[in-house]
Design a protein around this motif. Structure first.
Motif, PDB file in Angstrom:
ATOM      1  N   TYR A 186      18.646 -49.248  17.651  1.00  0.00           N
ATOM      2  CA  TYR A 186      19.039 -47.834  17.506  1.00  0.00           C
ATOM      3  C   TYR A 186      20.551 -47.663  17.464  1.00  0.00           C
ATOM      4  N   TYR A 187      21.255 -48.301  18.385  1.00  0.00           N
ATOM      5  CA  TYR A 187      22.708 -48.115  18.460  1.00  0.00           C
ATOM      6  C   TYR A 187      23.432 -48.910  17.379  1.00  0.00           C
ATOM      7  N   LEU A 188      22.918 -50.072  17.031  1.00  0.00           N
ATOM      8  CA  LEU A 188      23.492 -50.849  15.932  1.00  0.00           C
ATOM      9  C   LEU A 188      23.404 -50.064  14.627  1.00  0.00           C
ATOM     10  N   THR A 189      22.289 -49.408  14.401  1.00  0.00           N
ATOM     11  CA  THR A 189      22.125 -48.591  13.202  1.00  0.00           C
ATOM     12  C   THR A 189      23.177 -47.492  13.134  1.00  0.00           C
ATOM     13  N   GLY A 190      23.496 -46.900  14.283  1.00  0.00           N
ATOM     14  CA  GLY A 190      24.516 -45.849  14.303  1.00  0.00           C
ATOM     15  C   GLY A 190      25.866 -46.344  13.831  1.00  0.00           C
ATOM     16  N   VAL A 191      26.225 -47.565  14.210  1.00  0.00           N
ATOM     17  CA  VAL A 191      27.499 -48.141  13.771  1.00  0.00           C
ATOM     18  C   VAL A 191      27.452 -48.464  12.282  1.00  0.00           C
ATOM     19  N   LEU A 192      26.396 -49.111  11.831  1.00  0.00           N
ATOM     20  CA  LEU A 192      26.296 -49.512  10.425  1.00  0.00           C
ATOM     21  C   LEU A 192      26.279 -48.305   9.490  1.00  0.00           C
ATOM     22  N   ASP A 193      25.711 -47.199   9.946  1.00  0.00           N
ATOM     23  CA  ASP A 193      25.696 -45.999   9.115  1.00  0.00           C
ATOM     24  C   ASP A 193      27.104 -45.449   8.877  1.00  0.00           C
ATOM     25  N   ARG A 194      28.033 -45.741   9.784  1.00  0.00           N
ATOM     26  CA  ARG A 194      29.418 -45.286   9.629  1.00  0.00           C
ATOM     27  C   ARG A 194      30.269 -46.270   8.832  1.00  0.00           C
ATOM     28  N   LEU A 195      29.749 -47.467   8.594  1.00  0.00           N
ATOM     29  CA  LEU A 195      30.497 -48.508   7.888  1.00  0.00           C
ATOM     30  C   LEU A 195      29.657 -49.015   6.715  1.00  0.00           C
ATOM     31  N   PRO A 196      29.791 -48.407   5.545  1.00  0.00           N
ATOM     32  CA  PRO A 196      28.895 -48.732   4.429  1.00  0.00           C
ATOM     33  C   PRO A 196      28.908 -50.193   4.003  1.00  0.00           C
ATOM     34  N   GLY A 197      29.996 -50.925   4.260  1.00  0.00           N
ATOM     35  CA  GLY A 197      30.056 -52.322   3.841  1.00  0.00           C
ATOM     36  C   GLY A 197      29.837 -53.311   4.958  1.00  0.00           C
ATOM     37  N   ALA A 198      29.490 -52.833   6.137  1.00  0.00           N
ATOM     38  CA  ALA A 198      29.370 -53.713   7.309  1.00  0.00           C
ATOM     39  C   ALA A 198      28.004 -54.385   7.367  1.00  0.00           C
ATOM     40  N   ARG A 199      27.941 -55.463   8.142  1.00  0.00           N
ATOM     41  CA  ARG A 199      26.683 -56.136   8.429  1.00  0.00           C
ATOM     42  C   ARG A 199      26.518 -56.206   9.939  1.00  0.00           C
ATOM     43  N   GLY A 200      25.272 -56.264  10.399  1.00  0.00           N
ATOM     44  CA  GLY A 200      25.008 -56.281  11.825  1.00  0.00           C
ATOM     45  C   GLY A 200      24.067 -57.396  12.217  1.00  0.00           C
ATOM     46  N   LEU A 201      24.180 -57.821  13.463  1.00  0.00           N
ATOM     47  CA  LEU A 201      23.273 -58.811  14.044  1.00  0.00           C
ATOM     48  C   LEU A 201      22.925 -58.367  15.449  1.00  0.00           C
ATOM     49  N   GLY A 202      21.642 -58.173  15.707  1.00  0.00           N
ATOM     50  CA  GLY A 202      21.188 -57.803  17.032  1.00  0.00           C
ATOM     51  C   GLY A 202      20.597 -58.992  17.761  1.00  0.00           C
ATOM     52  N   LEU A 203      20.967 -59.156  19.027  1.00  0.00           N
ATOM     53  CA  LEU A 203      20.455 -60.234  19.869  1.00  0.00           C
ATOM     54  C   LEU A 203      19.667 -59.632  21.027  1.00  0.00           C
ATOM     55  N   ASP A 204      18.499 -60.180  21.307  1.00  0.00           N
ATOM     56  CA  ASP A 204      17.687 -59.688  22.411  1.00  0.00           C
ATOM     57  C   ASP A 204      16.666 -60.762  22.765  1.00  0.00           C
ATOM     58  N   THR A 205      16.147 -60.693  23.992  1.00  0.00           N
ATOM     59  CA  THR A 205      15.103 -61.632  24.390  1.00  0.00           C
ATOM     60  C   THR A 205      13.702 -61.106  24.109  1.00  0.00           C
ATOM     61  N   SER A 206      13.585 -59.805  23.864  1.00  0.00           N
ATOM     62  CA  SER A 206      12.269 -59.194  23.712  1.00  0.00           C
ATOM     63  C   SER A 206      11.748 -59.329  22.284  1.00  0.00           C
ATOM     64  N   VAL A 207      10.673 -60.064  22.131  1.00  0.00           N
ATOM     65  CA  VAL A 207      10.047 -60.221  20.818  1.00  0.00           C
ATOM     66  C   VAL A 207       9.612 -58.870  20.282  1.00  0.00           C
ATOM     67  N   ARG A 208       9.043 -58.043  21.129  1.00  0.00           N
ATOM     68  CA  ARG A 208       8.566 -56.728  20.693  1.00  0.00           C
ATOM     69  C   ARG A 208       9.719 -55.870  20.185  1.00  0.00           C
ATOM     70  N   ALA A 209      10.840 -55.882  20.895  1.00  0.00           N
ATOM     71  CA  ALA A 209      11.990 -55.096  20.452  1.00  0.00           C
ATOM     72  C   ALA A 209      12.571 -55.648  19.155  1.00  0.00           C
ATOM     73  N   LEU A 210      12.603 -56.971  19.031  1.00  0.00           N
ATOM     74  CA  LEU A 210      13.178 -57.588  17.835  1.00  0.00           C
ATOM     75  C   LEU A 210      12.387 -57.247  16.580  1.00  0.00           C
ATOM     76  N   ARG A 211      11.092 -57.054  16.715  1.00  0.00           N
ATOM     77  CA  ARG A 211      10.299 -56.652  15.547  1.00  0.00           C
ATOM     78  C   ARG A 211      10.805 -55.325  14.988  1.00  0.00           C
ATOM     79  N   SER A 212      11.190 -54.421  15.880  1.00  0.00           N
ATOM     80  CA  SER A 212      11.757 -53.142  15.433  1.00  0.00           C
ATOM     81  C   SER A 212      13.185 -53.310  14.948  1.00  0.00           C
ATOM     82  N   ALA A 213      13.971 -54.113  15.676  1.00  0.00           N
ATOM     83  CA  ALA A 213      15.378 -54.294  15.312  1.00  0.00           C
ATOM     84  C   ALA A 213      15.531 -54.913  13.933  1.00  0.00           C
ATOM     85  N   ALA A 214      14.622 -55.808  13.565  1.00  0.00           N
ATOM     86  CA  ALA A 214      14.706 -56.470  12.261  1.00  0.00           C
ATOM     87  C   ALA A 214      14.419 -55.510  11.111  1.00  0.00           C
ATOM     88  N   ARG A 215      13.824 -54.346  11.426  1.00  0.00           N
ATOM     89  CA  ARG A 215      13.525 -53.340  10.395  1.00  0.00           C
ATOM     90  C   ARG A 215      14.390 -52.094  10.538  1.00  0.00           C
TER      91      ARG A 215
END
Length: 284
Positions: free
Chosen positions: A108-137
């Motif tokens: 959620y918060y990574l998306t907020g940053v990327l929306d302000r930077l049209p040319g940026a790329r993001g990488l989210g790190l987490d231990t939760s498999v369930r959360a990562l399924r959402s983060a990857a989309r």
């Protein structure tokens, strides 16, 4: 023949390093990422990379917590936090920044940053498999990988323009290592007033340590200097389901009985105080 990776993960390959070798780059091959000496890491069908070694990514938020978080964040109740964090994160970086969100949750918060930077790329790190399924989309320029914040990150030195840490554990030495000298670390944490009305009804909820700010300063000061801090504080109106989700999406869910969160339990407030501090740091 190289496999087809999720586009966002392919965008991040140059910053990733083999978690075992620590220095070798990773390359796609047969549904996985591999380093030149053969260490192999699966790419899940949900789109995230499983980089953890020696342990499976089964800790962190479970499915119930992730569903509660998705529902609650979709209400917009925490949008002001996301907006301030994204603004401070993007004040001093270029549009083509690399953003690493440590403890990214659903992205959620990574998306907020990327929306302000049209040319940026993001990488989210987490231990939760369930959360990562959402983060990857969560965003078409956001990759996701399973990783533990307390271990050395599977990233090259000085590759990040922004490191986000929102309601998440911290690893100051690793934050400093992966940030560029001109980069920014954004740390969001609750004040003692955060969700006070809920904690008043549910004493078993996790409280905010009064010494939290002093501990944060001691941990970060050898590596970072604070540039600016903003307090984000406002009342948020909740439905009954919102209040239940707000508790259920946090570590407090492990301490509060389900009876207290259901209709037969304690009445939950329909209004709470949201109160957090957002600090932008620069590396020393």
């Amino acid at each position: 023949m190289p496999v087809s990776l999720p586009p966002a993960l392919e965008l991040s390959l140059d910053v990733l390093r083999c978690p075992t070798c620590r220095t070798r780059r990773l390359h796609p091959g047969r549904g996985a990422l591999r380093c030149p000496v053969g260490h192999t890491f699966d790419v899940a069908r949900h789109g995230y990379a499983s980089l953890l070694t020696g342990t499976r990514a089964t800790s962190g938020d479970d499915a119930t917590m992730v569903r509660a978080r998705d529902r609650f964040l979709s209400t917009g109740a925490y949008a002001p936090i996301r907006d301030v964090g994204a603004r401070l994160a993007t004040d001093a970086v270029s549009e083509r920044a690399t953003v690493v969100d440590v403890g990214c949750g659903t992205g959620y918060y990574l998306t907020g940053v990327l929306d302000r930077l049209p040319g940026a790329r993001g990488l989210g790190l987490d231990t939760s498999v369930r959360a990562l399924r959402s983060a990857a989309r969560a965003h078409d320029r956001a990759a996701a990988a399973a990783w533990d914040v307390f271990r050395p990150f599977p990233l090259a030195d000085g590759v990040a323009d922004v490191v986000l840490d929102v309601f998440a554990p911290r690893n100051p030495a690793e934050f400093h290592r992966v940030l560029r000298p001109t980069g920014r670390l954004i740390v969001v944490r609750p004040t003692g007033r955060h969700l006070a009305e809920l904690r008043g009804r549910l004493p078993a909820m996790v409280t905010v340590d009064p010494a939290k700010e002093q501990r944060l300063h001691r941990a970060l000061d050898p590596f970072f200097e604070a540039v600016t801090t903003e307090r984000v504080e406002y009342p948020a109106t909740l439905t009954g389901l919102d209040a239940v989700d707000l508790v259920a999406m946090t570590p407090s869910a492990r301490h509060v009985s389900r009876a207290d969160l259901n209709d037969g339990g304690l009445p939950l407030p329909d209004r709470v105080t949201v109160s957090v501090l957002v600090t932008a740091y620069r590396p020393r």
